[in-house]
Design a protein around this motif. Structure first.
Motif, short mmCIF file in Angstrom:
data_model
loop_
_atom_site.label_atom_id
_atom_site.label_comp_id
_atom_site.label_asym_id
_atom_site.label_seq_id
_atom_site.Cartn_x
_atom_site.Cartn_y
_atom_site.Cartn_z
N ILE A 51 0.84 -1.19 0.00
CA ILE A 51 0.00 0.00 0.00
C ILE A 51 0.88 1.25 0.00
O ILE A 51 1.86 1.34 0.74
N SER A 64 3.94 0.73 2.69
CA SER A 64 3.98 -0.38 3.65
C SER A 64 4.77 -1.54 3.09
O SER A 64 4.69 -1.87 1.91
N TYR A 66 4.68 -5.22 4.11
CA TYR A 66 3.98 -6.13 5.01
C TYR A 66 4.84 -7.31 5.44
O TYR A 66 4.61 -7.91 6.50
N THR A 99 -0.86 -4.11 7.53
CA THR A 99 -1.72 -4.35 6.38
C THR A 99 -2.02 -3.11 5.55
O THR A 99 -2.36 -3.22 4.37
N SER A 100 -1.92 -1.91 6.14
CA SER A 100 -2.22 -0.71 5.36
C SER A 100 -1.63 0.52 6.04
O SER A 100 -1.38 0.52 7.26
N ASP A 144 -7.79 -4.17 7.46
CA ASP A 144 -7.20 -4.40 6.14
C ASP A 144 -7.03 -3.14 5.32
O ASP A 144 -6.37 -3.16 4.30
N ALA A 145 -7.64 -2.02 5.70
CA ALA A 145 -7.51 -0.78 4.95
C ALA A 145 -7.77 0.39 5.86
O ALA A 145 -8.54 0.29 6.82
N TYR A 283 -12.08 -2.48 1.04
CA TYR A 283 -11.54 -1.16 0.75
C TYR A 283 -12.62 -0.10 0.99
O TYR A 283 -13.81 -0.39 0.93
N GLY A 477 -1.62 -1.47 -4.22
CA GLY A 477 -2.02 -0.12 -3.86
C GLY A 477 -1.71 0.90 -4.95
O GLY A 477 -0.64 0.84 -5.57
#
Length: 513
Positions: A51, A64, A66, A99-100, A144-145, A283, A477
């Motif tokens: 992302i 990011s 991850y 994750t984000s 997750d976002a 999202y 992303g």
């Protein structure tokens, strides 16, 4: 104008489509738009760049990683050469995952969301200069976002809650419910209020579609409780690994199956119309005034409408079915004359700059319990779709334009023809030359596609930019920014640890005449 394609032979499993894919980019007629690759930033890792988020005011981005739990701060002031200003280690605990991320619109700070596995996740506000933890709060399961409002006063987190567990005692599979967190910040970026809101419990949701042969989620689940995920599992205990389906238990009254050859890595969870558990926020698109949010629920083919002011999920817009011509067979021929009907199952979502429409990247996520071509209803629309943000009404989609342009540029993945095509995953929207535009990331074609929305009822694909390199890139992303009046796109490519920067350009002759 859409491309009318005839049958052309290609080698199985190869990308030798270029010879028959029509005119290359450099030979495009005067006046056409292009996505010109400016540079490729290497993180130093082989994968994990997922992302990317831009702070337009300072021309910086946060990225990011991850795989390592690190955030990179990038300098965008010279788009032809992205520079890393610093790398920040968020010091995650074992089993946690970054994750984000999202850059605050004005402050020297960014938000990061951490998935903590079987525990609730958390949101962290970090100093972009030194990585210092400024504030944090617990959110839902499997965040997750994360997105900021335009003024930076509100943060939304989509908590997917997608992990499943198995209780051997009663033979039941279960998962935490998905949720949405609404966090309000003060002028210094500190948290002043937090609400974790549940998904609306609406039984027999209007327009909900169940495929004739049934659709399933493929999930990694530790079925035997040994603490690891086995790719082959002797489910029936007969001492052999067979290519057969075995009933493993139940999920909300429906049977759950596994294939011994696929093991615990791909256990099939059935999609049911009344399952609140399967509402997994993915999202988020936030309206310009931060009063409404739109959240994709990929697995159930819906978008949730959220009243941000009052902290409530109002209900669900069903994304319906995409119908158009496509290539549906992995047979060494590219032939866009076969009919496809598919649940859109959107992943990425964006609002047009005026907030009038929301756009979805219709990737697909479920699998059918049918042989190839046996089930008429497929997964993944292979489209970008336009919906009215007030009513949720469908306006238009791109039909087969996305797959067609990837074919024209020699990057169409024939091996995915009987699955989900080139797979649109992420989408961003922006204004350019007084008109709305969108860019979609094509996960399986390793490319970005530029789409004109000057007429939202007829979205028009106008250009493709191939991410440099020969290995799998898998753009995840996306972010848009401007510099000196020029428009640029960033693509975080999770499978090769890079970020690609593209400039949107148009042939000069048309602009001068």
């Amino acid at each position: 104008m859409r491309i009318l394609l005839k049958k052309y032979p290609v080698l199985l499993g190869s990308l030798l489509l270029t010879a028959c894919a029509g005119r290359p980019v450099s030979d495009s007629p005067v006046g056409e738009w292009h996505l010109k690759p400016e540079c490729l930033y290497y993180s130093g890792y082989d994968k994990g760049t997922e992302i990317v988020s831009v702070q337009q005011r300072t021309l910086r981005a946060v990225l990011s990683n991850y795989k390592t739990g690190e955030a990179d701060i990038l300098d965008l002031s010279q788009p032809e050469r992205l520079n890393r200003i610093r790398r920040l280690n968020l010091e995650l605990k074992k089993g946690e995952e970054l994750t984000s991320v999202a850059f605050h619109p004005t402050l020297d700070a960014f938000a990061a969301v951490i998935d903590a596995g079987e525990s609730r996740g958390r949101l962290e506000i970090r100093d972009a200069g030194n990585g210092r933890l400024l504030d944090h709060v617990q959110v839902g399961y499997g965040p997750d976002a994360v997105v900021f409002s335009e003024d930076g006063s509100v943060l939304l987190v989509a908590n997917e809650g997608e992990d499943f567990s198995f209780d051997k005692t009663d033979g039941e599979f279960f998962s935490a419910d998905g949720s949405i967190s609404i966090i309000r910040l003060n002028e210094k970026g500190r948290i002043k209020a937090n609400a974790n809101i549940e998904m609306a419990d609406v039984s027999h949701r209007e327009g909900f579609i169940i495929a004739e042969k049934g659709h399933y989620l493929e999930r990694e689940i530790d079925w035997d409780g040994d603490g690891k995920i086995s790719k082959q599992t002797d489910f029936d205990g007969n001492g052999k690994i067979d290519n057969k389906r075995v009933k493993l238990g139940h999920f909300e009254g429906a049977a759950v199956y596994g294939n011994e050859k696929k093991g615990e890595a791909k256990i099939l969870i059935p999609i049911t119309a009344d399952s609140k558990t399967l509402l997994e926020p993915e999202y988020i698109a936030l309206s310009p005034d931060a009063k409404r949010a739109y959240v994709t629920l990929q697995e159930t083919n819906e978008v949730a409408e959220v009243d941000v002011e009052n902290g409530k999920v109002l209900g669900y817009f069903n994304m319906g079915i995409a119908e158009h011509e496509a290539d549906r067979k992995y047979d060494g021929w590219i032939d866009f004359n076969q009919s496809v009907m598919a649940l859109r199952e959107p992943d990425g979502i964006a609002l047009t700059p005026d907030g009038r429409y929301f756009l979805t990247a219709d990737e697909g996520d479920t699998d059918t319990d049918a042989l190839d071509d046996e089930e008429p209803l497929q997964s993944g629309g292979r489209t970008m779709s336009v919906f009215d943000a007030k009513t949720g009404d469908f306006i238009a989609d791109t039909g087969n334009q996305l797959d067609e342009i990837t074919f024209t540029h020699g990057v169409y993945p024939d091996r995915r023809s009987n699955k989900k095509g080139a797979e649109p995953e992420g989408v961003v929207s922006f204004e350019m030359d007084g008109q709305p535009w969108a860019v979609v990331g094509m996960e399986r074609a390793d490319a970005l596609v530029l789409i004109s929305l000057s007429n939202p009822k007829q979205p028009k694909v106008v250009a493709l930019g191939k991410i440099p390199g020969d290995e799998t890139r898998a753009p995840e992303g996306l972010a848009h920014f401007k510099r000196g009046g020029e428009h640029y796109l960033l693509s975080a490519n999770e499978m090769n640890g890079t970020v690609a920067c593209f400039k949107i350009v148009r042939d000069k002759f048309t602009l001068e005449h």
